[in-house]
Design a protein around this motif. Sequence first.
Motif, PDB file in Angstrom:
ATOM      1  N   VAL A 143     -14.118 -17.579  81.337  1.00 29.22           N
ATOM      2  CA  VAL A 143     -15.553 -17.113  81.559  1.00 29.22           C
ATOM      3  C   VAL A 143     -16.130 -16.145  82.184  1.00 29.22           C
ATOM      4  CG1 VAL A 143     -17.916 -16.875  80.736  1.00 29.22           C
ATOM      5  CG2 VAL A 143     -16.518 -18.641  79.285  1.00 29.22           C
ATOM      6  N   LEU A 144     -15.328 -17.006  83.456  1.00 25.70           N
ATOM      7  CA  LEU A 144     -15.400 -16.165  84.363  1.00 25.70           C
ATOM      8  C   LEU A 144     -14.429 -14.634  84.916  1.00 25.70           C
ATOM      9  CD1 LEU A 144     -16.871 -19.192  86.675  1.00 25.70           C
ATOM     10  CD2 LEU A 144     -18.221 -16.924  86.277  1.00 25.70           C
ATOM     11  N   ALA A 145     -14.077 -15.210  84.253  1.00 24.71           N
ATOM     12  CA  ALA A 145     -12.146 -13.720  83.866  1.00 24.71           C
ATOM     13  C   ALA A 145     -12.236 -12.287  83.784  1.00 24.71           C
ATOM     14  CB  ALA A 145     -10.807 -14.575  83.653  1.00 24.71           C
ATOM     15  N   LYS A 146     -13.568 -12.988  82.544  1.00 28.24           N
ATOM     16  CA  LYS A 146     -14.478 -12.133  81.872  1.00 28.24           C
ATOM     17  C   LYS A 146     -14.944 -11.139  82.550  1.00 28.24           C
ATOM     18  CE  LYS A 146     -13.781 -14.614  77.251  1.00 28.24           C
ATOM     19  NZ  LYS A 146     -15.146 -14.927  76.205  1.00 28.24           N
ATOM     20  N   VAL A 147     -15.823 -11.291  83.016  1.00 24.41           N
ATOM     21  CA  VAL A 147     -16.914 -11.034  84.271  1.00 24.41           C
ATOM     22  C   VAL A 147     -16.049  -9.581  84.283  1.00 24.41           C
ATOM     23  CG1 VAL A 147     -18.410 -10.661  85.729  1.00 24.41           C
ATOM     24  CG2 VAL A 147     -17.922 -12.782  84.330  1.00 24.41           C
ATOM     25  N   ARG A 148     -17.412  -8.643  85.070  1.00 24.60           N
ATOM     26  CA  ARG A 148     -16.478  -7.148  85.057  1.00 24.60           C
ATOM     27  C   ARG A 148     -17.154  -7.340  86.381  1.00 24.60           C
ATOM     28  NH1 ARG A 148     -16.814  -2.531  80.792  1.00 24.60           N
ATOM     29  NH2 ARG A 148     -15.083  -3.643  79.088  1.00 24.60           N
ATOM     30  N   TYR A 149     -16.467  -8.142  87.763  1.00 20.47           N
ATOM     31  CA  TYR A 149     -17.565  -7.974  88.962  1.00 20.47           C
ATOM     32  C   TYR A 149     -17.583  -6.059  89.349  1.00 20.47           C
ATOM     33  CZ  TYR A 149     -15.603 -12.584  88.225  1.00 20.47           C
ATOM     34  OH  TYR A 149     -15.160 -13.912  88.098  1.00 20.47           O
ATOM     35  N   ASP A 150     -16.747  -5.134  88.813  1.00 16.12           N
ATOM     36  CA  ASP A 150     -17.813  -3.857  89.274  1.00 16.12           C
ATOM     37  C   ASP A 150     -19.192  -3.771  89.005  1.00 16.12           C
ATOM     38  OD1 ASP A 150     -16.057  -3.872  87.277  1.00 16.12           O
ATOM     39  OD2 ASP A 150     -15.602  -1.763  87.293  1.00 16.12           O
TER      40      ASP A 150
END
Length: 365
Positions: free
Chosen positions: A71-78
Motif C-alpha cells: 500500500v505504501l508502494a502505491k502512494v504517489r509521494y510527489d
Amino acid sequence: MTSTQERGGVAVAGKLSTLDRFLPVWIGAAMLAGLLAGRWFPGLGPVLNAVQLDGISLPIALGLLVMMYPVLAKVRYDRLETVTGDKRLMVSSLVLNWLIGPALMFALAWIFLPDLPEYRTGLIIVGLARCIAMVIIWNDLACGDREAAAVLVALNSVFQVVAFAGLGWFYLSVLPGWLGLPTVGLEASPWQIAKSVLIFLGIPLVAGYLTRRFGERAKGRDWYESRFLPRIGPLALYGLLFTIVLLFALQGEQITAHPVDVARIALPLLAYFAVMWAGSFALGKVIGLSYERSATLSFTAAGNNFELAIAVAIATFGVTSGQALAGVVGPLIEVPVLVALVYVSLAARRWFAGPQPAPGGKPAR
C-alpha cells in the motif's frame, strides 16, 4: 484496476479478484482458524512469542510489515504537498485523534467497565495509541486517498512519540484524581514509543518510497503502476490474513475461556469505533472534503495502534494482566468492525459527487 472497472458499478464486482470479492469470508475464516489453533494447540503461543520485535511476536511483526508495504508502494509521494496544504483535513485529524479519541475512550471505559479496573486501564491505553498500521489497509480497501493516509499516519506517528506518555499520565493519573476516581501509573518512555513507530511505520514507508522512486526511474510511472503494483498488491491482503490468524491464535485459548470478559471489553470498543468513524465521516462531508479524504479521515480516527498498546500494557502490567488482554481484544474487535465499515463507507459514496469505487479499487483522482 482499469478505468472501466472504476466506473463500472455492478460490472466491477464481477471483475474483482476472488480475494477481493470474498474478503469478509477470508477474514472470518482467518479469525476462526486462529481461534481454533489457539484453542487446540495451547503450546502455539509460546512458540510464536519465542522471538519478539519491540514486544510483538516476530511472525506478527513480519505480517504487519508485509501488509503495509504494497500500500505504501502505491502512494504517489510527489503529490503529498496537496495533502499538507489541506488545513481542513490536517486540523480535523489532529483534533479527532488527539483530543476527541482519547477522551471518548476514557469515558466509554469508565461507563462500561467501572468495576473492572484492569480492563478499563487497558482500553484507555488503546485509546491513546493512534493507528499507524492497519489503517493503511482499511483506507485502501475503502478507496480513500492514499497520499492523505500516508501524511496523516506520519503526523500521528510524530504526535505519538511526543504526546503518548503525557496523555497516559493525564488520563490515568490526573483526570481520574480530579473526578475522585482511582488513579493508575503508566510506564511508557518516548524511546519505546519511537521504536514502535520506526519499526511498524518507518520500515514499510522507506521500502515503499524507495520502490516507487527506483521503479519509476528505471521503467517509468506507467510500467510501475500498470505492471508492477498489480503484482505486489495481493501481498497486502495476504499479510493481513496471516496477521489475523496469528493474533487470534495467540489469544484463542484465553478468549474462548473468558467469553464474558471479552464481551464486556468488546462493548465499549464497538461504541468507540462506531462513534469515531461515523462522526469523522460526517465531519468530512460537512467541511467539504472529497469522499476519498473523508474516508481517510474517518479510518485514521477510528483505528488504533494495537502494537504499541499491547507493548505498553505488557511492559507496565505484565503479559498475563487484564490490561494486556484488553489490548489484545482491541484488534480482534477492530478487524471485523472496520472491515464492515469499509463497505458502509463505499455505500455512503453516493453522498459525494463522482463514481462509486469497488472494495480495494483505485480511488478516483
